[in-house]
Design a protein around this motif. Sequence first.
Motif, PDB file in Angstrom:
ATOM      1  N   CYS A 104      -7.026   3.925  -0.366  1.00  0.00           N
ATOM      2  CA  CYS A 104      -6.297   3.190   1.457  1.00  0.00           C
ATOM      3  C   CYS A 104      -5.389   3.407   0.771  1.00  0.00           C
ATOM      4  CB  CYS A 104      -6.778   1.493   1.097  1.00  0.00           C
ATOM      5  SG  CYS A 104      -6.085   0.298  -0.296  1.00  0.00           S
ATOM      6  N   MET A 162      -6.708  -6.420   1.348  1.00  0.00           N
ATOM      7  CA  MET A 162      -6.879  -4.391  -0.055  1.00  0.00           C
ATOM      8  C   MET A 162      -7.076  -5.134  -0.739  1.00  0.00           C
ATOM      9  SD  MET A 162      -8.035  -2.819   2.364  1.00  0.00           S
ATOM     10  CE  MET A 162      -8.290  -1.725   1.864  1.00  0.00           C
ATOM     11  N   LEU A 216       0.426  -1.054  -0.190  1.00  0.00           N
ATOM     12  CA  LEU A 216       0.252  -0.073   0.392  1.00  0.00           C
ATOM     13  C   LEU A 216       0.805   1.618  -0.176  1.00  0.00           C
ATOM     14  CD1 LEU A 216      -2.576  -0.759   2.471  1.00  0.00           C
ATOM     15  CD2 LEU A 216      -2.462  -1.888   0.738  1.00  0.00           C
ATOM     16  N   MET A 263      -8.902   3.442   5.041  1.00  0.00           N
ATOM     17  CA  MET A 263      -9.450   3.496   4.069  1.00  0.00           C
ATOM     18  C   MET A 263     -10.961   3.323   3.777  1.00  0.00           C
ATOM     19  SD  MET A 263      -9.530  -1.313   4.532  1.00  0.00           S
ATOM     20  CE  MET A 263     -10.502  -0.966   6.491  1.00  0.00           C
ATOM     21  N   GLN A 304     -17.264  -4.235   1.095  1.00  0.00           N
ATOM     22  CA  GLN A 304     -16.895  -3.089   1.307  1.00  0.00           C
ATOM     23  C   GLN A 304     -17.334  -2.213   3.021  1.00  0.00           C
ATOM     24  OE1 GLN A 304     -17.708  -0.879  -1.723  1.00  0.00           O
ATOM     25  NE2 GLN A 304     -16.468  -1.565  -3.834  1.00  0.00           N
ATOM     26  N   TRP A 309      -4.221  -8.784  -5.214  1.00  0.00           N
ATOM     27  CA  TRP A 309      -4.897  -9.303  -3.335  1.00  0.00           C
ATOM     28  C   TRP A 309      -3.860  -8.324  -2.439  1.00  0.00           C
ATOM     29  CZ3 TRP A 309      -9.182  -8.199  -0.986  1.00  0.00           C
ATOM     30  CH2 TRP A 309     -10.276  -8.814  -1.286  1.00  0.00           C
TER      31      TRP A 309
END
Length: 247
Positions: A42, A212, A8, A232, A194, A219
């Motif tokens: 996110c 995520m 991320l 998020m 979600q 993923w």
Amino acid sequence: MGGEAKKLPRIDFSEVDPSAPGGQAWGTARGEVMDALATFGCFEAHYPALAPRLRAELFEGAVRPLFALSADAKRRNCYGADRPFHGYLGDVPGFPGYESLAIVDGTKDESVRGFARLMWPDGGDNSDSFCGTVVEAAQRIFQLEEAVRRMVMEGLGVAKHHDALSASMWHLFRMSEYKAPNAAEKVVRYGAHQDTNWLSVVCQHEVAGLEMQSRGGEWIVVQPSPTSLVFMVGNELRVPTLAVDAS
């Protein structure tokens, strides 16, 4: 699920004062927040203000004794039949090994103490230490959540509505436990979904249990960090994609 090739976006909030909007550090973080939410939905927030000491007290000193209580005690965490998802969740069909409790307005001392009285009617050390730790942790998390929310509204050009929006919001502090599988295999305890709110903030403990999905469908396993939180976007902040068939 289960790709680990990507990570991320990671945003450093160590130089950002959540109570003092503006300045170079704030502007830099805001730009990174808007970019991360637009591309990933996110991001990982490096947030040393939620110190490892406080995290240890939260998970080991507060949350672990809470989940050691009997199921009957935990079921007292209820906010009425009209709000079934605001309190205790356990033995939910389709979610084996998942259990959670929640405190509405968990940043407020009176809310946390009311919850503690339900869990430990006789009071004692567990109740007192639980309240102090949860209130401190929830307030630290909320401070950053509010700063991120303000950054988003500034980035969207609607900062003048921040105070009114904040006044209309309430917060749910949810503590969850996922039972470990008996074998060395991956088990989904809480399926893909979600969130319906504005922003969700997740604080993991030791085990990489959160994944995520990127816009490309991959993923991403979110590795827990002693100094990070995961932000998020919920459906309240999502912009629907409209399509027109001109054929």
